[in-house]
Design a protein around this motif. Structure first.
Motif, PDB file in Angstrom:
ATOM      1  N   GLY A  62       0.792  -1.225   0.000  1.00  0.00           N
ATOM      2  CA  GLY A  62       0.000   0.000   0.000  1.00  0.00           C
ATOM      3  C   GLY A  62       0.822   1.271   0.000  1.00  0.00           C
ATOM      4  O   GLY A  62       0.350   2.306   0.502  1.00  0.00           O
ATOM      5  N   ILE A  63       2.032   1.226  -0.528  1.00  0.00           N
ATOM      6  CA  ILE A  63       2.875   2.428  -0.580  1.00  0.00           C
ATOM      7  C   ILE A  63       3.350   2.670  -2.009  1.00  0.00           C
ATOM      8  O   ILE A  63       3.433   1.757  -2.826  1.00  0.00           O
ATOM      9  N   SER A  64       3.659   3.932  -2.292  1.00  0.00           N
ATOM     10  CA  SER A  64       4.153   4.314  -3.612  1.00  0.00           C
ATOM     11  C   SER A  64       5.193   5.414  -3.455  1.00  0.00           C
ATOM     12  O   SER A  64       5.082   6.274  -2.569  1.00  0.00           O
ATOM     13  N   LEU A  65       6.201   5.390  -4.328  1.00  0.00           N
ATOM     14  CA  LEU A  65       7.206   6.448  -4.369  1.00  0.00           C
ATOM     15  C   LEU A  65       7.212   7.140  -5.725  1.00  0.00           C
ATOM     16  O   LEU A  65       8.074   7.979  -5.988  1.00  0.00           O
ATOM     17  N   MET A  66       6.260   6.813  -6.562  1.00  0.00           N
ATOM     18  CA  MET A  66       6.217   7.404  -7.898  1.00  0.00           C
ATOM     19  C   MET A  66       6.047   8.921  -7.825  1.00  0.00           C
ATOM     20  O   MET A  66       6.579   9.668  -8.647  1.00  0.00           O
ATOM     21  N   GLU A  67       5.303   9.378  -6.813  1.00  0.00           N
ATOM     22  CA  GLU A  67       4.991  10.799  -6.716  1.00  0.00           C
ATOM     23  C   GLU A  67       6.203  11.662  -6.359  1.00  0.00           C
ATOM     24  O   GLU A  67       6.123  12.890  -6.445  1.00  0.00           O
ATOM     25  N   VAL A  68       7.315  11.048  -5.976  1.00  0.00           N
ATOM     26  CA  VAL A  68       8.504  11.842  -5.681  1.00  0.00           C
ATOM     27  C   VAL A  68       9.125  12.390  -6.963  1.00  0.00           C
ATOM     28  O   VAL A  68       9.915  13.335  -6.935  1.00  0.00           O
ATOM     29  N   PHE A  69       8.741  11.787  -8.099  1.00  0.00           N
ATOM     30  CA  PHE A  69       9.225  12.231  -9.403  1.00  0.00           C
ATOM     31  C   PHE A  69       8.114  12.940 -10.176  1.00  0.00           C
ATOM     32  O   PHE A  69       6.931  12.703  -9.939  1.00  0.00           O
ATOM     33  N   THR A  70       8.514  13.779 -11.115  1.00  0.00           N
ATOM     34  CA  THR A  70       7.537  14.316 -12.062  1.00  0.00           C
ATOM     35  C   THR A  70       7.350  13.266 -13.152  1.00  0.00           C
ATOM     36  O   THR A  70       8.197  12.391 -13.345  1.00  0.00           O
ATOM     37  N   LYS A  71       6.265  13.372 -13.881  1.00  0.00           N
ATOM     38  CA  LYS A  71       6.029  12.433 -14.975  1.00  0.00           C
ATOM     39  C   LYS A  71       7.107  12.551 -16.044  1.00  0.00           C
ATOM     40  O   LYS A  71       7.523  11.550 -16.645  1.00  0.00           O
ATOM     41  N   ASP A  72       7.577  13.761 -16.285  1.00  0.00           N
ATOM     42  CA  ASP A  72       8.633  13.948 -17.279  1.00  0.00           C
ATOM     43  C   ASP A  72       9.933  13.283 -16.844  1.00  0.00           C
ATOM     44  O   ASP A  72      10.656  12.722 -17.669  1.00  0.00           O
ATOM     45  N   GLU A  73      10.242  13.347 -15.566  1.00  0.00           N
ATOM     46  CA  GLU A  73      11.449  12.681 -15.075  1.00  0.00           C
ATOM     47  C   GLU A  73      11.350  11.175 -15.276  1.00  0.00           C
ATOM     48  O   GLU A  73      12.301  10.525 -15.734  1.00  0.00           O
ATOM     49  N   LEU A  74      10.200  10.615 -14.939  1.00  0.00           N
ATOM     50  CA  LEU A  74      10.004   9.171 -15.121  1.00  0.00           C
ATOM     51  C   LEU A  74      10.089   8.796 -16.593  1.00  0.00           C
ATOM     52  O   LEU A  74      10.707   7.784 -16.963  1.00  0.00           O
ATOM     53  N   PHE A  75       9.487   9.614 -17.439  1.00  0.00           N
ATOM     54  CA  PHE A  75       9.503   9.350 -18.872  1.00  0.00           C
ATOM     55  C   PHE A  75      10.926   9.393 -19.419  1.00  0.00           C
ATOM     56  O   PHE A  75      11.329   8.516 -20.195  1.00  0.00           O
ATOM     57  N   ASN A  76      11.697  10.381 -19.005  1.00  0.00           N
ATOM     58  CA  ASN A  76      13.062  10.514 -19.508  1.00  0.00           C
ATOM     59  C   ASN A  76      13.969   9.394 -19.024  1.00  0.00           C
ATOM     60  O   ASN A  76      14.817   8.900 -19.780  1.00  0.00           O
ATOM     61  N   MET A  77      13.804   8.972 -17.777  1.00  0.00           N
ATOM     62  CA  MET A  77      14.601   7.845 -17.284  1.00  0.00           C
ATOM     63  C   MET A  77      14.216   6.569 -18.020  1.00  0.00           C
ATOM     64  O   MET A  77      15.076   5.758 -18.378  1.00  0.00           O
ATOM     65  N   TRP A  78      12.914   6.392 -18.247  1.00  0.00           N
ATOM     66  CA  TRP A  78      12.435   5.223 -18.997  1.00  0.00           C
ATOM     67  C   TRP A  78      13.052   5.162 -20.389  1.00  0.00           C
ATOM     68  O   TRP A  78      13.431   4.091 -20.869  1.00  0.00           O
ATOM     69  N   LYS A  79      13.177   6.296 -21.061  1.00  0.00           N
ATOM     70  CA  LYS A  79      13.770   6.313 -22.402  1.00  0.00           C
ATOM     71  C   LYS A  79      15.183   5.749 -22.379  1.00  0.00           C
ATOM     72  O   LYS A  79      15.585   5.020 -23.290  1.00  0.00           O
ATOM     73  N   GLY A  80      15.947   6.085 -21.344  1.00  0.00           N
ATOM     74  CA  GLY A  80      17.305   5.566 -21.238  1.00  0.00           C
ATOM     75  C   GLY A  80      17.338   4.071 -21.020  1.00  0.00           C
ATOM     76  O   GLY A  80      18.132   3.355 -21.640  1.00  0.00           O
ATOM     77  N   TYR A  81      16.465   3.574 -20.146  1.00  0.00           N
ATOM     78  CA  TYR A  81      16.407   2.128 -19.898  1.00  0.00           C
ATOM     79  C   TYR A  81      15.915   1.391 -21.146  1.00  0.00           C
ATOM     80  O   TYR A  81      16.421   0.310 -21.497  1.00  0.00           O
TER      81      TYR A  81
END
Length: 430
Positions: free
Chosen positions: A270-289
């Protein structure tokens, strides 16, 4: 058939072929808007299995019935392979707390990290509860889709990687099939003897291409550029400059990303850490992976063809299917492996989701998106059909339980293909 009718039919087939090709190309593309609709997809291979999207399947041509299913799957949702990212993040935030420079959000993140780490302790790479559930559900849907085959007293062969998470995935899958049909005789094995039929052969060392080094430099630039931690440091620390003396912001950002993405695989916390990032940050890191996976598998034109390490598994799938066809007895073959095995196999089979890569590293995600191919519990299913008094065998491909196509193979009954045509394609160099 008159000449006019024959011409009309040819034109119609050509139009359908072109439309199908165009649809496949469009379908394979990924946009930022699409990713933002389900931000969990930025987890790449951490992405928890979404389940099939189509409710109805394309009916087989008249007279054809399923007699064989070849299933190749990744293990279900798992904990991170090791807890290094937890340790890194907790140590740095804990030190900051000792110095009294954690923000309220930083304290909340630290508390969530401790909860997650306590659950993950000594469970490195283990199957989660969700992972077991995913395989039971995939097996259940397989039974519901093909009751005419799976309600028979079949003998089923199941093989798994020697990894615990793969073995437990196989067990949960087979247990559900057995629950649906107690008459099934299922032989489960997880032996080094069979590994060459289940996972890629890492002893094969494809010759490195001249372009690979340049591609890797471009990928590294994307990956490092995505880990701009200046905003994150301000969110977590009241005094970012003081924190920088003992916190490497780039490494902390990478650690938190991996923990945040993997937490979707243990929803019971019942916990999440996704909100510590912006959506753009997550998207940009995903592009690298995403780019890293595609280069490390060889799906970019000119990159080192590491997918060849999966050739023996492909050959085994084909030869096993031919043996079943010759024997004539209905059956199912199950293999349970890893993301690093499913991705090259999808490419070797020519599935549209794994083809079409371009030598355009910054925009690779627009052509191939690995969250569509290798989420947790990813799978490739090939269903074989036959008709009485006919030697023609038809097959239909599924990627993650969704009907898919092989654009390089021509067919007059899409999304079904003639097995002889598929084999001819698979016999040609990739």
């Amino acid at each position: 058939m008159t000449m006019i009718n024959r011409i009309g039919r040819c034109v119609l087939c050509l139009a359908l072929s072109i439309t199908s090709c165009q649809w496949s190309m469009i379908h394979a593309q990924t946009t930022k808007k699409e990713m933002f609709k389900d931000i969990n997809r930025t987890g790449s291979n951490y992405f928890a299995y979404p389940g099939p999207t189509a409710k109805k399947l394309t009916k087989a041509p008249a007279g054809y019935v399923p007699f064989y299913i070849s299933h190749y799957g990744r293990h279900g949702s798992r904990y991170m392979s090791n807890n290094e990212y937890y340790v890194t993040a907790i140590n740095k935030l804990d030190s900051a707390q000792q110095f009294g420079i954690l923000t309220a959000e930083g304290k909340e993140v630290l508390e969530k990290l401790r909860i997650g780490y306590a659950d993950a302790w000594h469970r490195d790479g283990d199957l989660t509860k969700l992972g077991a559930k995913q395989h039971r559900e995939i097996a259940h849907r397989m039974y519901e889709r093909y009751p005419e085959l799976l309600s028979l007293p079949l003998t089923i062969d199941a093989k798994s990687s020697t990894s615990r998470r793969c073995m437990l995935s196989m067990f949960n899958f087979c247990q559900e099939l057995q629950r649906q049909n107690p008459q099934l005789s299922i032989n489960m094995n997880a032996s080094k003897h069979d590994m060459k039929y289940v996972v890629e052969d890492l002893s094969i060392k494809p010759t490195e291409t001249p372009e690979s080094s340049l591609y890797e430099q471009q990928r590294a630039a994307i990956f490092e550029g995505a880990h701009d931690s200046r905003r994150l440091m301000k969110v977590l620390f009241t005094d970012p400059s003081k924190a920088a003396a003992f916190v490497n912001g780039r490494d902390l950002m990478e650690a938190l990303y991996n923990v945040a993405e993997d937490l979707q695989n243990v929803p019971e916390l019942g916990i999440s850490l996704m909100e510590v990032f912006t959506k753009d940050e997550l998207f940009n890191m995903w592009k690298g992976y995403n780019a890293g996976w595609l280069l490390n598998t060889g799906l970019v034109p000119g990159s080192t063809p590491y997918y060849l390490q999966q050739q023996e598994v492909l050959d085994s799938i084909v030869s096993t299917a031919d043996q079943v066809i010759r024997k004539g007895e209905p059956t199912v073959t199950l293999r349970f492996s890893h993301d690093s095995s499913v991705l090259p196999l999808a490419y070797l089979f020519g599935l549209k989701e794994a083809r079409g890569g371009k030598a355009d590293i910054p925009n690779l995600y627009k052509y191939i998106s690995i969250d569509k191919i290798i989420p947790m519990a990813a799978n490739i299913q090939i269903v074989f059909y036959r008709k009485t008094d006919s030697d023609d065998i038809l097959v239909k491909f599924f990627l993650n339980e969704n009907e898919t196509t092989v654009p390089a193979v021509k067919t007059d009954c899409a999304p079904y293909y003639h097995w002889k045509d598929v084999k001819a394609f698979l016999a040609t160099p990739n």
